[in-house]
Design an enzyme around this catalytic site. Sequence first.
Site, PDB file in Angstrom:
ATOM      1  N   GLY A 128      46.468  31.743 115.427  1.00  0.00           N
ATOM      2  CA  GLY A 128      46.530  33.255 114.964  1.00  0.00           C
ATOM      3  C   GLY A 128      46.689  34.005 116.105  1.00  0.00           C
ATOM      4  N   GLY A 129      45.534  34.859 116.425  1.00  0.00           N
ATOM      5  CA  GLY A 129      45.544  35.746 117.523  1.00  0.00           C
ATOM      6  C   GLY A 129      46.039  35.045 118.886  1.00  0.00           C
ATOM      7  CG  ASN A 159      49.954  32.666 110.828  1.00  0.00           C
ATOM      8  OD1 ASN A 159      50.664  33.733 110.536  1.00  0.00           O
ATOM      9  ND2 ASN A 159      49.028  32.845 109.943  1.00  0.00           N
ATOM     10  CD1 TRP A 160      52.693  34.504 116.601  1.00  0.00           C
ATOM     11  CD2 TRP A 160      54.219  36.013 117.027  1.00  0.00           C
ATOM     12  NE1 TRP A 160      53.245  34.318 117.983  1.00  0.00           N
ATOM     13  CE2 TRP A 160      54.294  35.315 118.162  1.00  0.00           C
ATOM     14  CE3 TRP A 160      55.283  37.099 116.928  1.00  0.00           C
ATOM     15  CZ2 TRP A 160      54.820  35.447 119.229  1.00  0.00           C
ATOM     16  CZ3 TRP A 160      55.930  37.427 118.119  1.00  0.00           C
ATOM     17  CH2 TRP A 160      55.738  36.791 119.068  1.00  0.00           C
ATOM     18  CE  LYS A 161      46.105  35.104 111.067  1.00  0.00           C
ATOM     19  NZ  LYS A 161      44.795  35.057 110.930  1.00  0.00           N
ATOM     20  CG  HIS A 190      46.605  32.330 105.816  1.00  0.00           C
ATOM     21  ND1 HIS A 190      45.663  33.506 105.844  1.00  0.00           N
ATOM     22  CD2 HIS A 190      46.717  31.843 106.905  1.00  0.00           C
ATOM     23  CE1 HIS A 190      45.069  33.436 107.054  1.00  0.00           C
ATOM     24  NE2 HIS A 190      45.698  32.454 107.853  1.00  0.00           N
ATOM     25  N   GLY A 248      39.438  34.567 113.080  1.00  0.00           N
ATOM     26  CA  GLY A 248      39.250  35.705 113.886  1.00  0.00           C
ATOM     27  C   GLY A 248      37.958  36.197 114.365  1.00  0.00           C
ATOM     28  CB  SER A 290      37.952  31.305 116.044  1.00  0.00           C
ATOM     29  OG  SER A 290      37.782  32.419 115.319  1.00  0.00           O
ATOM     30  CD  GLU A 327      44.831  36.698 107.470  1.00  0.00           C
ATOM     31  OE1 GLU A 327      45.626  36.583 107.782  1.00  0.00           O
ATOM     32  OE2 GLU A 327      43.735  36.364 108.483  1.00  0.00           O
ATOM     33  CD  GLU A 373      44.075  28.947 108.919  1.00  0.00           C
ATOM     34  OE1 GLU A 373      44.394  28.992 109.818  1.00  0.00           O
ATOM     35  OE2 GLU A 373      44.378  29.996 107.953  1.00  0.00           O
TER      36      GLU A 373
HETATM   37  P1  13P Z   1      42.715  33.266 114.340  1.00  0.00           P
HETATM   38  O1  13P Z   1      43.251  31.894 115.290  1.00  0.00           O
HETATM   39  O2  13P Z   1      43.169  34.526 114.742  1.00  0.00           O
HETATM   40  O3  13P Z   1      41.434  33.078 114.131  1.00  0.00           O
HETATM   41  O4  13P Z   1      43.541  33.041 112.888  1.00  0.00           O
HETATM   42  C1  13P Z   1      43.530  31.831 112.342  1.00  0.00           C
HETATM   43  C2  13P Z   1      44.568  31.746 111.192  1.00  0.00           C
HETATM   44  O5  13P Z   1      44.342  32.574 110.241  1.00  0.00           O
HETATM   45  C3  13P Z   1      45.858  30.924 111.358  1.00  0.00           C
HETATM   46  O6  13P Z   1      46.251  30.876 110.308  1.00  0.00           O
END
Ligand code: 13P
Length: 241
Positions: free
Chosen positions: A223-224, A6-8, A94, A169, A202, A96, A163
């Site tokens: 994510g990251g 997930n590149w956000k 998600h 994060g 994470s 977010e 999640e």
């Molecule tokens: P991180 O891996 O950066 O914690 O993000 C998780 C996430 O929100 C994937 O959708």
Amino acid sequence: MYFVANWKMFGNLKSLNTLDKVIKFSKSKEIKKGRLIYCPPYTLISSFYKKFKNCLIDLGAQNCHESDAYGSYTGFINSKMLKNIGANYVIIGHSENRKKGENDKLINLKIKSAIKAKLKVIFCIGETLSEKNKGKTKLILSKQIRLGLNKVQKKSNIFIAYEPIWSIGTGKILKNRDLDQIIKFIKYKFKGKLPKILYGGSVNTQNINDLKKISSLDGFLIGGASQNAKKFIDIVKKTYS
Ligand code: 13P
């Protein structure tokens, strides 16, 4: 195992070059049975599609509009449009986006429209830190599953991504035993036909060594660490080592 990147809201045309390493890896024996799925921002889906045309890496989007029809919704993109440009998956619910006002009812409509467009849905659920501290995790997850999947027919196209919001994060992560219990609880909610369950929050090249021991998991939503090709590949390699 599924490894979903997930590149956000990250990435631009330059980022396409970083995919070469992953494409090479996806064609090697080292990938074993790992399935890679990239969910870049909307602006990059078509470019990723062209990049991935000779490999087995799949594509998804990070959200969609709830309408399955075209319409006057300035700034939005529906599930049909995503399917049309080569996406096979979409992340819905998600945290977010929940934080920006998406509620369970809206998420349910989005899931239904995505299923109708023949997209696979990565349906995110998870509790806040304060809900966790009050012992409400299972209650929250049950509610999100019940309302999010209300009258959803094709559950075989649903992936659940657990999640915990407090883990995204932050580098903070549940102990394996606790995570395994929650995954089993989610599975129990489905009785007969079990969805695939991913963990997100994470996930990195260190904690994957522990996370991979949780046999109830079907993969990870990353994510990251997924924005760095080497780290993403390392996570897959370590899962199978
Ligand atoms: P991180 O891996 O950066 O914690 O993000 C998780 C996430 O929100 C994937 O959708």
